[in-house]
Structure formats: C-alpha cells, structure tokens
Design a protein around this motif. Structure first.
Motif, mmCIF file in Angstrom:
data_model
loop_
_atom_site.group_PDB
_atom_site.id
_atom_site.type_symbol
_atom_site.label_atom_id
_atom_site.label_comp_id
_atom_site.label_asym_id
_atom_site.label_seq_id
_atom_site.Cartn_x
_atom_site.Cartn_y
_atom_site.Cartn_z
ATOM 1 N N ALA A 95 6.178 -33.757 91.225
ATOM 2 C CA ALA A 95 6.828 -35.121 91.167
ATOM 3 C C ALA A 95 8.223 -35.310 91.028
ATOM 4 C CB ALA A 95 5.923 -35.737 89.870
ATOM 5 N N VAL A 135 13.441 -33.478 88.286
ATOM 6 C CA VAL A 135 12.285 -34.293 87.373
ATOM 7 C C VAL A 135 12.968 -34.795 86.124
ATOM 8 C CG1 VAL A 135 10.003 -34.066 86.741
ATOM 9 C CG2 VAL A 135 10.712 -32.883 88.656
ATOM 10 N N LYS A 193 6.919 -40.006 94.162
ATOM 11 C CA LYS A 193 5.872 -39.661 93.514
ATOM 12 C C LYS A 193 5.970 -39.558 91.754
ATOM 13 C CE LYS A 193 2.421 -35.890 93.847
ATOM 14 N NZ LYS A 193 1.889 -34.639 94.525
ATOM 15 N N VAL A 194 5.089 -40.363 91.315
ATOM 16 C CA VAL A 194 5.403 -40.378 89.658
ATOM 17 C C VAL A 194 4.100 -39.768 89.211
ATOM 18 C CG1 VAL A 194 5.535 -42.045 87.806
ATOM 19 C CG2 VAL A 194 6.644 -42.385 89.774
ATOM 20 N N ALA A 195 4.169 -38.656 87.931
ATOM 21 C CA ALA A 195 3.274 -38.157 87.265
ATOM 22 C C ALA A 195 3.071 -39.046 86.030
ATOM 23 C CB ALA A 195 3.585 -36.766 86.947
#
Length: 348
Positions: free
Chosen positions: A61, A268, A2-4
């Motif tokens: 993320a 993160v 998951k990438v913000a």
C-alpha cells in the motif's frame, strides 16, 4: 492511491468506517481500499496479532489507516501475542520512527478543555515522538530475586543516530511552523537523556532559523497545563512522547480529537487516532470518529500530497464542531454515525 485499512478491535471498525465514508465522499481518482486483520481479531482468526498476510497488504500500500487494537480476552496471552504488538510490529516492519501528533484547540471547544478557556484557546502545537527506541523496544524481563520476590526491568536506550534522525524531523517541522523547537528529556537523571540532549544540541547548528530550547519532562507536563501556548513543536522520546501527547489531548478537550502520523524513510506512512480500542463502548454508536477522520486528512497530506483535500477534511471537521456536533466525549449526544454524517455534509 492504495490504502491499507486495518480496523482492529473495539471501536476501531466503527471509527475507520466513518473515515472511509469521508474518503469516499471526496471522490478521489484512483483510490483503492484494501482491508486486513490486526490485533485481537487477528489473533482469533490467524493466531497472531500481525499475520504475514496483513504485513503483505501493508507493504503493497501507499499508506495504512489504522483503527485501534486491544481486547481484554487476549490479556492472558504471552506478551508477544497480545494485540498491542500489532502496532509495534507495523512500526518496525515499515521503518516508521517519527510520530507526528498535532494538538490544536478548535474554536468553540474551549469549554470542553480541562484548562481555563483563555489558556486553552492558545493551544496550537505539534508533538514529534520517536517511535522505534526507548523502553518499548529495549531488552526487558522479570527476575526472581534470592528472597523469592520478583523484579521487572526494562532497558531504556538511544543511540546518537536514532536521536539525530528524529531531531531532524523536529527541526524541519518547526521550520515549517513557528520556528520554535522544544526538546524534552530527563537529562538531570538519565544518561539516555544526556545523549539525547547533546545530540539535539549539536544538530541545532544546522537549523539556525529555528529557536531550540530544552525542558525536563516533568516540567513539560506542568507547562502543558500551565501555559500550553508557549509550545510550537515538541520533540521527545518514545515513552515521554506517549505520555505528553495523551495529556495534550485533554488540554484540547478529548482524546477523540487527536490524529497522528507515523513516518519513516520509506514510502508507507501509518495513520491512526491516538485513542485505544475502548471495548466498553464498542458497538454502541458513541465513539468519536473525528480523530480517525483527521488522521485520514494527515494521510492525504503526507503520503499522497493532496494538501487541498486534506484541508477540506480538516475544515469540515472544524465546521461540524463549530455547529455543535459533539460526541459523548465532549459532553454531547451525537453518535458515531451522526458525527460522520455531519462531516460528510460539510465537505460539500
């Protein structure tokens, strides 16, 4: 995975858009992209440059891909509400204290450097910049003196623990590269730098396979243009690292080529080009997205362990540059979208 995505202001959305196209072209299984507002656009929509909902997206993320922040329309706001506070707030909230900024001369771009080609050709260095200390986070203020004039002040400080943790990052990075670490400070003038130098020197005993040297920041700035090939890894504080990494960008041709990774003890990481929001060219399809694309490659490597995919992206960027794909920052005529097209095509 998951990438913000935090595009931000100015050219941020444009360069982030091209990096997303590259990521999607890799067809990575499980890739999820979630967008959030930061900077000036967040001030306009939420009343704060780093709203709680954006922080929530970041914490959920595996990595953050950041564009740029800065909007002249926000210059009149209190400092705590200006767009630039978004990136400082993210670094603090995510515990990011180590900034990795590689600077490498791409083959064929020697003529774009401000240095002589034979000097520029040798550039292959990494700047490790401390992110959570120094004057950026120290106490600051503006006083009114007895004569009615104003005095601005900013406190520079580092604890031994803060220096030690960034020193370990620098030594480990040098161990994985050429085995040479240059610690940059101003110990001949600043007590903060004396603590820095003493701490780095003490830690060197744990890395006997790494050659440690020290250099004053003014000399380091001179050496970066005189003989940049002498550097392998540079470790330095927040203020000096900010300045030297921008200088290094012009040594390799353009600030539009330098990627960065902000890492900490958590899971993160934050990845961003080192350039600003450049509002004067926003929306004109002239921004160079390569630094953001290379930041995405660093994200694949450091946050997700996808070394082969990271190398593919870097090779595609190098191939595009070798084929003469250049933006206006490098004296070329290729637009943002065209540069993204060229990189995507070469991924195959």
């Amino acid at each position: 995975m998951k990438v913000a995505l935090f595009p931000g202001d100015g050219i941020g959305p444009e360069v982030i858009g091209e990096a997303v196209r590259v990521l999607e072209a890799l067809a990575l299984p499980g890739l999820t992209l979630v967008e959030g507002d930061v900077g000036g656009i967040a001030c306009k929509r939420h009343g704060h440059p780093l709203p709680p909902e954006t922080l929530q997206v970041a914490h959920a993320a595996g990595a953050v891909l950041f564009g740029a922040v800065g909007d002249p329309a926000c210059d009149g706001l209190d400092r705590a509400l200006r767009p630039e506070q978004a990136i400082l707030g993210l670094r603090k909230a995510l515990g990011l204290f180590a900034n990795l900024r590689p600077a490498t001369m791409f083959a064929g771009l020697e003529d774009a450097s401000a240095l002589r080609p034979e000097v520029a050709r040798a550039i292959n260095l990494l700047i490790v910049r401390e992110l959570n200390g120094d004057v950026y986070f120290g106490d600051k203020g503006i006083d009114t003196l007895t004569d009615g004039s104003r005095r601005g002040w900013d406190m520079m400080s580092y604890t031994e623990a803060e220096v030690a943790r960034i020193a370990h990052v620098g030594f480990k990075a040098a161990r994985g590269r050429g085995g040479r670490l240059c610690s940059v400070d101003k110990a001949n003038v600043l007590e903060t730098s004396q603590v820095w130098r003493d701490t780095v020197t003490a830690i060197a005993g744990e890395y006997t396979d790494v050659e440690l040297t020290h250099m004053y920041v003014d000399n380091a700035a001179m050496q970066l243009v005189r003989n940049p090939g002498q550097f392998d890894v540079i470790v330095t504080g927040n203020l000096f690292g900010d300045i030297l990494s921008d200088q290094a960008s012009m040594c390799v041709g353009s600030i539009g080529l330098l990627a960065s990774a902000a890492l900490g003890n958590g899971t993160v990481g934050l990845y961003e080009p080192i350039h600003g929001s450049a509002p004067d060219i926003a929306g004109k399809d002239v921004a160079n997205p390569m630094a953001t694309i290379l930041s995405a490659a660093m994200m694949l490597r450091h946050s997700f362990g996808l070394e082969a995919d990271a190398a593919r992206v870097e090779a595609a960027v190098a191939a595009a540059l070798a084929a003469g794909i250049r933006g206006a920052d490098l004296g070329g005529s290729h637009g943002t979208r065209a540069i993204g097209d060229a990189v995507v095509e070469r991924l195959a």
